[in-house]
Write a protein that holds these residues in place. Structure first.
Motif, PDB file in Angstrom:
ATOM      1  N   SER A  13      17.138  66.681  38.233  1.00  0.00           N
ATOM      2  CA  SER A  13      18.472  67.177  38.575  1.00  0.00           C
ATOM      3  C   SER A  13      19.505  66.054  38.553  1.00  0.00           C
ATOM      4  N   LEU A  14      20.780  66.439  38.636  1.00  0.00           N
ATOM      5  CA  LEU A  14      21.845  65.457  38.733  1.00  0.00           C
ATOM      6  C   LEU A  14      21.686  64.605  39.994  1.00  0.00           C
ATOM      7  N   GLU A  15      21.298  65.238  41.095  1.00  0.00           N
ATOM      8  CA  GLU A  15      21.148  64.510  42.351  1.00  0.00           C
ATOM      9  C   GLU A  15      20.043  63.447  42.232  1.00  0.00           C
ATOM     10  N   THR A  16      18.880  63.869  41.725  1.00  0.00           N
ATOM     11  CA  THR A  16      17.781  62.920  41.562  1.00  0.00           C
ATOM     12  C   THR A  16      18.154  61.825  40.578  1.00  0.00           C
ATOM     13  N   SER A  17      18.795  62.202  39.486  1.00  0.00           N
ATOM     14  CA  SER A  17      19.149  61.237  38.438  1.00  0.00           C
ATOM     15  C   SER A  17      20.114  60.187  38.965  1.00  0.00           C
ATOM     16  N   ASN A  42      20.747  48.754  53.070  1.00  0.00           N
ATOM     17  CA  ASN A  42      22.158  48.707  52.709  1.00  0.00           C
ATOM     18  C   ASN A  42      22.883  49.741  53.555  1.00  0.00           C
ATOM     19  N   PRO A  43      23.782  49.311  54.430  1.00  0.00           N
ATOM     20  CA  PRO A  43      24.442  50.268  55.343  1.00  0.00           C
ATOM     21  C   PRO A  43      25.269  51.317  54.622  1.00  0.00           C
ATOM     22  N   LYS A  44      25.575  51.095  53.335  1.00  0.00           N
ATOM     23  CA  LYS A  44      26.382  52.060  52.597  1.00  0.00           C
ATOM     24  C   LYS A  44      25.544  53.081  51.828  1.00  0.00           C
ATOM     25  N   VAL A  45      24.222  52.938  51.906  1.00  0.00           N
ATOM     26  CA  VAL A  45      23.340  53.899  51.241  1.00  0.00           C
ATOM     27  C   VAL A  45      22.318  54.380  52.270  1.00  0.00           C
ATOM     28  N   ASP A  46      22.499  55.589  52.761  1.00  0.00           N
ATOM     29  CA  ASP A  46      21.583  56.160  53.748  1.00  0.00           C
ATOM     30  C   ASP A  46      20.635  57.096  53.000  1.00  0.00           C
ATOM     31  N   TRP A  47      19.538  56.528  52.490  1.00  0.00           N
ATOM     32  CA  TRP A  47      18.600  57.318  51.684  1.00  0.00           C
ATOM     33  C   TRP A  47      18.072  58.522  52.462  1.00  0.00           C
ATOM     34  N   ASP A  48      17.760  58.344  53.738  1.00  0.00           N
ATOM     35  CA  ASP A  48      17.210  59.444  54.538  1.00  0.00           C
ATOM     36  C   ASP A  48      18.224  60.582  54.675  1.00  0.00           C
ATOM     37  N   ALA A  49      19.481  60.234  54.899  1.00  0.00           N
ATOM     38  CA  ALA A  49      20.505  61.270  55.022  1.00  0.00           C
ATOM     39  C   ALA A  49      20.667  62.019  53.710  1.00  0.00           C
ATOM     40  N   TRP A  50      20.608  61.301  52.597  1.00  0.00           N
ATOM     41  CA  TRP A  50      20.718  61.953  51.292  1.00  0.00           C
ATOM     42  C   TRP A  50      19.570  62.939  51.067  1.00  0.00           C
ATOM     43  N   VAL A  51      18.368  62.542  51.448  1.00  0.00           N
ATOM     44  CA  VAL A  51      17.226  63.448  51.283  1.00  0.00           C
ATOM     45  C   VAL A  51      17.372  64.658  52.204  1.00  0.00           C
ATOM     46  N   GLY A  52      17.907  64.463  53.378  1.00  0.00           N
ATOM     47  CA  GLY A  52      18.073  65.570  54.318  1.00  0.00           C
ATOM     48  C   GLY A  52      19.130  66.562  53.902  1.00  0.00           C
ATOM     49  N   ASP A  53      20.082  66.132  53.092  1.00  0.00           N
ATOM     50  CA  ASP A  53      21.181  67.013  52.691  1.00  0.00           C
ATOM     51  C   ASP A  53      21.686  66.576  51.313  1.00  0.00           C
ATOM     52  N   TYR A  54      21.286  67.293  50.272  1.00  0.00           N
ATOM     53  CA  TYR A  54      21.659  66.902  48.908  1.00  0.00           C
ATOM     54  C   TYR A  54      23.164  67.011  48.670  1.00  0.00           C
ATOM     55  N   ALA A  55      23.864  67.744  49.524  1.00  0.00           N
ATOM     56  CA  ALA A  55      25.325  67.803  49.385  1.00  0.00           C
ATOM     57  C   ALA A  55      25.936  66.418  49.532  1.00  0.00           C
ATOM     58  N   LEU A  56      25.300  65.551  50.324  1.00  0.00           N
ATOM     59  CA  LEU A  56      25.792  64.184  50.480  1.00  0.00           C
ATOM     60  C   LEU A  56      25.638  63.397  49.184  1.00  0.00           C
ATOM     61  N   VAL A  57      24.584  63.670  48.442  1.00  0.00           N
ATOM     62  CA  VAL A  57      24.410  63.024  47.136  1.00  0.00           C
ATOM     63  C   VAL A  57      25.516  63.494  46.193  1.00  0.00           C
ATOM     64  N   ARG A  58      25.819  64.785  46.257  1.00  0.00           N
ATOM     65  CA  ARG A  58      26.905  65.296  45.405  1.00  0.00           C
ATOM     66  C   ARG A  58      28.247  64.681  45.806  1.00  0.00           C
ATOM     67  N   ASP A  59      28.445  64.448  47.085  1.00  0.00           N
ATOM     68  CA  ASP A  59      29.655  63.739  47.500  1.00  0.00           C
ATOM     69  C   ASP A  59      29.700  62.344  46.882  1.00  0.00           C
ATOM     70  N   ALA A  60      28.547  61.684  46.840  1.00  0.00           N
ATOM     71  CA  ALA A  60      28.472  60.345  46.249  1.00  0.00           C
ATOM     72  C   ALA A  60      28.745  60.394  44.751  1.00  0.00           C
ATOM     73  N   ILE A  61      28.223  61.415  44.081  1.00  0.00           N
ATOM     74  CA  ILE A  61      28.499  61.578  42.654  1.00  0.00           C
ATOM     75  C   ILE A  61      29.990  61.782  42.427  1.00  0.00           C
ATOM     76  N   GLU A  62      30.609  62.619  43.252  1.00  0.00           N
ATOM     77  CA  GLU A  62      32.054  62.852  43.132  1.00  0.00           C
ATOM     78  C   GLU A  62      32.839  61.571  43.350  1.00  0.00           C
ATOM     79  N   ALA A  63      32.421  60.772  44.314  1.00  0.00           N
ATOM     80  CA  ALA A  63      33.125  59.519  44.572  1.00  0.00           C
ATOM     81  C   ALA A  63      32.978  58.541  43.406  1.00  0.00           C
ATOM     82  N   THR A  64      31.855  58.610  42.719  1.00  0.00           N
ATOM     83  CA  THR A  64      31.596  57.709  41.592  1.00  0.00           C
ATOM     84  C   THR A  64      32.277  58.184  40.323  1.00  0.00           C
ATOM     85  N   TYR A  65      32.340  59.505  40.133  1.00  0.00           N
ATOM     86  CA  TYR A  65      32.917  60.101  38.916  1.00  0.00           C
ATOM     87  C   TYR A  65      33.972  61.142  39.301  1.00  0.00           C
TER      88      TYR A  65
END
Length: 764
Positions: free
Chosen positions: A161-165, A571-594
């Motif tokens: 998926s986009l999130e995993t990628s 890295n305090p700016k990458v909360d891997w556990d929070a991202w796994v708990g809620d993929y919407a946070l990964v999508r927020d990160a994708i939006e911030a990047t692109y």
């Protein structure tokens, strides 16, 4: 319904259409074999629909207004394959050593079922043994910390998926590696390089809705009946309203000849079918540049004549003047190329090509669809550039009902590149990543797929981490790759099923089983959804609801996070556990990047029909060096990259109807009439006569590219077939051994599997 056993070998010609009852029987066969439960039917009903699950097979679009059954034969097979009732548990590996399993066929390995537990290879017993997730992550991380990041490969299959990628690419770069090859390097990089250099956009320019308004479709080197059957629905609709669909392909593929719509009761009851192609031209393998040049020659010289006599122009001179560069150099080359050369190189007659040119000259809105039949050649870039030239002549880019429609394979192979999986630093937003996550990304170019193979073969690669796929089986030069793979210090594979790559363990080797996309992905904040991008640059949400194959499985994001946490400094700016708990946070990160492509990502992911990320060339905005669409003069009329020679054939590697990439669902290539075997070679009858061969004689194919040893595939059954003289067809990936890694497309480095030089010898 009569379900015929797969082990009965026959090579009888198939006379039926694509689709229809043949598809229904094929789906019934695999559902019975996999012993699927009612959940499979429910998930098929949700497939490719708004709020549903995106098919795990091809990347065809999810329409905003879907059919009742928005899935195809191969999508149904992929679903049954993933939701199979069979399981590959630790007990399986107790019973079977890795050495024994290497003797199994691809089909049998995956038929063993879904992997259930994380496993580590034990060299002493030659078996995989179960380990805990914690132990696996800790040991993988400990090993990675000791390597040179520039010598570690992070490969990604196109299904993730986009999130995993996004997480995968970020983890690799935070580790210090730019080695991010993926499935695109294997198949579609020629499009990314060729279209980018010519029109400034590396992807297709059309929407699914453009099929509703086009009046001509040029179709090159793609087989929808096998590779993207849902594409047959818009093609059928186009054919019924009189659109000229003109196909160029060495083999006559049934999906482009006739289609019976399984959702049309009248066609199913009466046995009637819809003709698809209005013309079908069997171009020589590697002869597409010459064929397209012949069409261009007709159009340009006809326009020249119109200019002389004052008749209305055929070329779109206003478009050419305002939007393009390099027309005169290309037109001069076309005028100077004689018809005898074009006919020889294409295998088609002047009359055939002029006939296509006459239709093109009067068509107002033309779509060009193509696949790996254009991209997987040494001179694949020349193929793409000549195709662009043809379309630019009449302004068939950036207007409704016209443009480029490359057909992608894996369901998110295009999307992975969108969110950062690339070995090319200029294609990744490195400065933005640095600002967001406070680290210094690597700036040097990484290894693409072929380069990764070269480094594995020469021993300079240290580790391979694979997010899905079956790379060691998919790549060329398998005779060199397989022993070299086992010399890697670390190999890690994230997978759903066992495949041959897993049987080539490095000195330390882990097999990490993951959830499938169709299954419920329950995390800390509840059931999760993921997103994919299709061939039309549209992005969709996807939510699986099937029961997971085992409660010991982790999701792909959870596995990526587990490796990342064990390998990288906090890295305090990458909360891997929070991202796994809620993929919407990964999508927020994708939006911030692109932000230009993913504005309001979480809000828009469930829009019916997906949201479009935008393609500049579709608006006639040309992000090229000149700021215009570029005409390019092809360097050759022969895309193969090798010369004709006595006894040398052009081999085109093929997928069967019972296959998706390296996954073999069975041994029934229905449309080509092959049953019970994959050990065949399709051959022209005249070539057979010249060599004194009869039907079902046994031959060896011997690689004829370079002098790197005796590349041989033995004891193939000769099957007479309607294929141009001098050309052969045989199955991928079995024939990959015939290609050295050096047999690749110039610039894009795509393995040139659609034109491989081989000799034919009688089997001993």
């Amino acid at each position: 319904m009569n379900i015929v056993a797969d082990d009965q070998i026959s090579t009888e010609p198939y006379t039926g259409p694509s689709g229809g009852w043949g598809s229904m029987k094929s789906v019934a066969r695999i559902n019975l074999r996999e012993k699927v439960n009612p959940e499979t039917v429910r998930e098929l009903a949700r497939q490719n629909k708004p709020e549903g699950v995106m098919c795990v097979s091809c990347a065809w679009g999810k329409p905003a207004h879907p059919h009742i059954a928005e899935f195809c034969e191969n999508g149904a097979k992929a679903t049954a394959w993933e939701l199979t009732s069979y399981r590959t548990t630790p007990a399986f590996f107790t019973e079977h050593s890795v050495t024994e399993l290497r003797g199994w066929k691809d089909f049998d390995l995956e038929q063993a079922g879904r992997l259930t537990h994380p496993m580590r290879y034990d060299a002493a017993s030659d078996r995989y043994v179960a380990v805990s997730w914690e132990e696996a992550f800790a040991d993988i991380g400990a090993h990675l910390k000791g390597y040179d990041p520039a010598k570690v490969v992070f490969y990604a299959s196109g299904r993730a998926s986009l999130e995993t990628s996004y997480m995968w690419a970020l983890m690799a770069r935070m580790y210090g590696s730019q080695n991010l090859p993926d499935s695109s390097n294997m198949c579609h990089e020629t499009t990314s390089v060729g279209l980018k250099s010519a029109i400034g956009s590396p992807v297709g320019t059309i929407h699914l809705s453009d099929y509703d308004s086009c009046d001509m479709i040029l179709y090159f080197g793609q087989n929808p009946g096998v590779n993207s059957p849902r594409a047959l629905h818009p093609l059928r609709a186009c054919a019924k309203r009189g659109v000229e669909i003109i196909v160029f392909n060495p083999l006559k593929e049934r999906g482009l000849e006739r289609f019976t719509d399984p959702q049309n009761p009248i066609e199913m009851v009466t046995g009637k079918s819809t003709p698809i192609a209005s013309q079908y031209h069997q171009v020589k393998t590697g002869g597409d540049i010459a064929a397209m040049l012949g069409i261009c020659k007709y159009v340009i010289e006809a326009d020249d004549q119109c200019q002389r006599i004052g008749a209305p122009a055929i070329l779109d001179h206003a478009f050419i003047a305002e939007h393009t560069k390099g027309f005169e150099a290309f037109a001069d080359m076309v005028r100077a190329t004689d018809w005898a050369t074009i006919e020889h190189e294409s295998g088609l007659s002047r009359g055939e090509l002029e006939g296509v040119g006459a239709i093109y000259a009067k068509s107002k809105r033309v779509i060009c669809v193509y696949g790996m039949g254009l991209t997987q050649h040494v001179h694949g870039i020349d193929n793409l550039h000549t195709l662009v030239n043809l379309m630019l002549l009449r302004g068939n880019v950036g207007k409704p009902g016209a443009g480029f429609g490359p057909v992608r394979g894996h369901s998110n192979v295009q999307g992975q590149r969108t969110v950062g999986i690339t070995e090319k630093p200029e294609l990744a937003p490195l400065d933005r990543l640095k600002a967001l996550y406070d680290f210094e990304p690597p700036r040097d170019k990484g290894w693409d797929t072929v380069e990764a193979c070269e480094h594995i073969i020469d021993g300079s690669a240290q580790a391979f981490i694979g997010l899905g796929g079956n790379l060691a089986r998919a790549v060329p030069a398998t005779a060199e790759i397989e022993p070299a793979w086992q010399q890697l210090d670390l190999t890690v594979s994230i997978a759903t099923k066992l495949n041959r790559t897993h049987l080539l363990p490095g000195k330390t080797c882990y097999l990490l089983p993951c959830l499938g996309r169709i299954e419920t992905d329950e995390q800390a904040t509840g059931p999760q959804a993921v997103t994919m991008e299709d061939s039309f640059s549209r992005i969709y949400g996807s939510r699986g609801k099937a029961t997971p194959a085992a409660d010991t499985l982790l999701s792909e994001p959870a596995i990526v996070a587990g490796i990342a946490k064990a390998t990288l400094a906090p890295n305090p700016k990458v909360d891997w556990d929070a991202w796994v708990g809620d993929y919407a946070l990964v999508r927020d990160a994708i939006e911030a990047t692109y932000p230009d492509k993913f504005t309001r990502f979480n809000e828009r992911m469930w829009v019916p029909g997906g949201f479009w990320k935008g393609v500049e060339a579709a608006h006639r905005q040309w992000l090229t060096e000149s700021g215009r669409a570029e005409f390019n003069v092809p360097s050759t009329l022969n895309a193969t990259g090798f010369a004709e020679a006595p006894g040398r054939f052009r081999l085109m590697t093929l997928r069967s109807n019972d296959q998706f990439n390296t996954t073999v669902y069975g041994y029934h290539d229905r449309f080509r009439g092959i049953k019970g075997t994959r050990d065949i070679v399709f051959m022209n009858r005249a070539d057979m006569a010249t060599m004194g061969l009869a039907e079902h004689d046994l031959v060896d194919l011997v690689g004829d590219a370079g002098s790197n040893g005796d590349r041989r595939v033995g004891k193939l059954l000769v099957v007479p077939y309607d294929i141009p003289q001098g050309c052969l067809g045989a199955y991928y990936p079995e024939c990959n051994v015939l290609m050295p890694v050096t047999h690749k497309a110039e610039q894009s480095h795509v393995p040139a599997g659609k034109s491989v030089p081989v000799r034919v010898e009688r089997s001993a």
